[in-house]
Design an enzyme around this catalytic site. Structure first.
Site, PDB file in Angstrom:
ATOM      1  N   GLY A 111       4.545   3.536  -3.219  1.00 17.69           N
ATOM      2  CA  GLY A 111       3.797   3.339  -1.980  1.00 17.69           C
ATOM      3  C   GLY A 111       3.250   1.926  -1.937  1.00 17.69           C
ATOM      4  N   GLY A 112       2.849   1.490  -0.771  1.00 17.22           N
ATOM      5  CA  GLY A 112       2.342   0.131  -0.603  1.00 17.22           C
ATOM      6  C   GLY A 112       0.950  -0.041  -1.183  1.00 17.22           C
ATOM      7  N   SER A 113       0.504  -1.261  -1.204  1.00 12.76           N
ATOM      8  CA  SER A 113      -0.846  -1.593  -1.664  1.00 12.76           C
ATOM      9  C   SER A 113      -1.888  -0.806  -0.867  1.00 12.76           C
ATOM     10  CB  SER A 113      -1.065  -3.097  -1.465  1.00 12.76           C
ATOM     11  OG  SER A 113      -2.370  -3.468  -1.837  1.00 12.76           O
ATOM     12  N   GLY A 166      -3.231   4.448  -1.934  1.00 12.28           N
ATOM     13  CA  GLY A 166      -3.951   5.497  -2.645  1.00 12.28           C
ATOM     14  C   GLY A 166      -3.250   6.054  -3.866  1.00 12.28           C
ATOM     15  N   LYS A 167      -2.270   5.316  -4.393  1.00 14.69           N
ATOM     16  CA  LYS A 167      -1.497   5.830  -5.524  1.00 14.69           C
ATOM     17  C   LYS A 167      -2.328   6.079  -6.779  1.00 14.69           C
ATOM     18  CE  LYS A 167       1.243   2.279  -5.617  1.00 14.69           C
ATOM     19  NZ  LYS A 167       0.560   1.537  -4.537  1.00 14.69           N
ATOM     20  N   ASP A 208       0.531  -2.236 -11.932  1.00 16.51           N
ATOM     21  CA  ASP A 208      -0.608  -3.145 -12.078  1.00 16.51           C
ATOM     22  C   ASP A 208      -0.955  -3.370 -13.555  1.00 16.51           C
ATOM     23  OD1 ASP A 208      -0.776  -3.335  -9.355  1.00 16.51           O
ATOM     24  OD2 ASP A 208      -2.681  -2.302  -9.148  1.00 16.51           O
TER      25      ASP A 208
END
Lengths: 193, 193, 193, 193
Positions: free
Chosen positions: D10-12, D15-16, D37
């Protein structure tokens, strides 16, 4: 009249610090953040595990002692002085003492124009967000969600259960008086007031 | 007379924040930490990348603008108010302006008993410690190591090049006057004064 | 032969992570860091407070259980696979089990060229650095300083008691074999081997 | 068949990482988190500002170079090895390359039972959450929200726009096969599949 201090009160994981950062982004002037969590970090490490300081129990309970209260009282005077010196300050606190906590702020902030903001979040949702953060004791959000608001009086209340931090910040910003609001081109969003 | 504020001045990676935590551990009363880094964190994110705020250049240079200075001045008033309200405060700052930075603190802290502390570290060692931290721009420690001390007057100086933070803290603590020092069972360590 | 994995072993606050960052800075090729602290962070929060996981006692003791050991074993296989796939890896670990901890790494890293590094620091100094960090339990550094090295065999040892992280990193880098060392223009510093 | 790896894409600010922590809390066995990250943090600091590494542009764009890709490929082999060694692993990634990113994971995870999860969030909401976090460049969430999902195939998708992390985690957990799902007393929540 110009708003000089914004005081946010809400339980653990109710979303206060996200709202603070959004307020700093949407308010036209630069505001300083003053969070109770930062005060705890500024205290000696030894105070974070003693009766006289602040204790975080395994069940999510938080207990504060005499030394904590003494430093916290001095911190409130510091926040007031920053505002009197011309910096807008956004306070992010948890009124564990309910109306007594508010009264202590009221005395420290005497003569300043304060916007009192309640940040609510349904207990189950706040507790779930505590799980998502991963660094809060289970039960902390639940134990604080209701009690911190009991008997406290607000100028505006927001509820993060179904609203984003940025939308809550815009609701609050619409209540901020003074040169600031005059320079905002238009009311950001509708608000419940 | 009782020391009410301890001001540490030194360049990036000179070891100030470690000394602050050690001071909090060795001083018998609880002291609050007030770090310039925490002030930067308390500002709007947008100020950390604009002319009016604070900019960290790729070469390690730090430039501050009008809004930063305005909030910083208010913060200094806040620190003074905390001390006047009875909390001992340990300030951790970088006097980019040298004696002018000290003069601004002196005015804000008027009437308070202040202990001025210089924290020195050889340029190459500070620069190496910046590498070990991993989050400081190369060149920042070097560009600040000497200039922040030029023209500044201290009550005590420590040098972290060959001394541990805890030992430096003990040297400083021996200069802290008042009820605090009377309750310390014995002078902690010898000091250069 | 080319060094593929560097394993640093040392007690809490002996300075391992600073050396890792310096090694990453002085070695000509990019190396990945693999720290036991990062593994703990990657585990479920619930494991950080249960018998089966890892417990940090108030006296600085650290106890690990069956689930921790199971995940740690898998992590070691992961580190080995990263190295076999061509990434140099710098491991930062605390051999609470002494030679048994080393033997488990030896099995996981079978067939790889490993540089074993002991990171020593005098107990009192390490304990003081734990105070300066402020987030380590008193007693943790002291309880680990000696025991983690007992019976462990190294290719090179450094002592951070009187040496900077960057200097220790240069000593270690001089033992790193392969294309890496060939591209370094000159031996960085003298070393004790 | 037993699920061995859960890959969240998912994108930045979608909420991952909150979902990862909730998954770790609701799945009966302990799962390891492996976040892109954390990989970036494990790389040399110098790679975080060079063409060959990873660059975060002021407009929110992210560009990766040859050295980054080489270390990332080795990291994927490490994740696969951890799973083969018996640890369940939850990957938290941003498929900047869309289907090519997925294909690289597919090759690394060959032979393992993988649950592919898409984490969606409306662009404006993700961008607002980036503001609330305060440490993400404006535009990053917006630039990634759609593109990372284009051409990627999932077993289950969640949307955090109106759903809490914990609820999303329960939806995902209901798709996790094997001994794990058999020990869960009851299906946690309804899901869209």
């Amino acid at each position: 009249m110009t708003t000089q201090v914004i005081v946010l009160n809400g339980g653990s994981s109710s979303g206060k610090s996200g709202i603070v950062r959004c307020l700093q982004a949407v308010l036209p002037d630069p505001w300083l953040a003053a969070a109770i969590d930062s005060l705890v970090d500024a205290m000696p490490a030894s105070l974070r595990s003693t009766d006289a300081g602040i204790e975080f129990a395994a069940d999510g309970g938080v207990h504060v002692g005499a030394e904590f209260l003494r430093l916290e009282a001095a911190w409130k005077e510091g926040v007031a002085a920053m505002a009197r010196a011309g910096a807008g300050v956004i306070v992010d606190d948890v009124f564990l003492g309910g109306p007594e906590s508010q009264e202590r702020w009221r005395k420290a902030l005497g003569g300043l124009d304060v916007l009192w903001v309640g940040v609510r979040c349904e207990t189950a949702v706040a507790e779930g967000r505590g799980v998502a953060r991963g660094d809060r004791a289970p039960g902390m959000a639940a134990s604080q969600a209701e009690v911190v608001h009991r008997g406290v009086v607000y100028d505006v209340e927001v509820d993060t259960t179904h609203a984003e931090s940025l939308d809550c910040a815009r609701i609050i910003a619409a209540h901020v008086k003074g040169p600031t609001s005059r320079t905002r081109p238009r009311p950001a969003v509708s608000d419940p007031a």
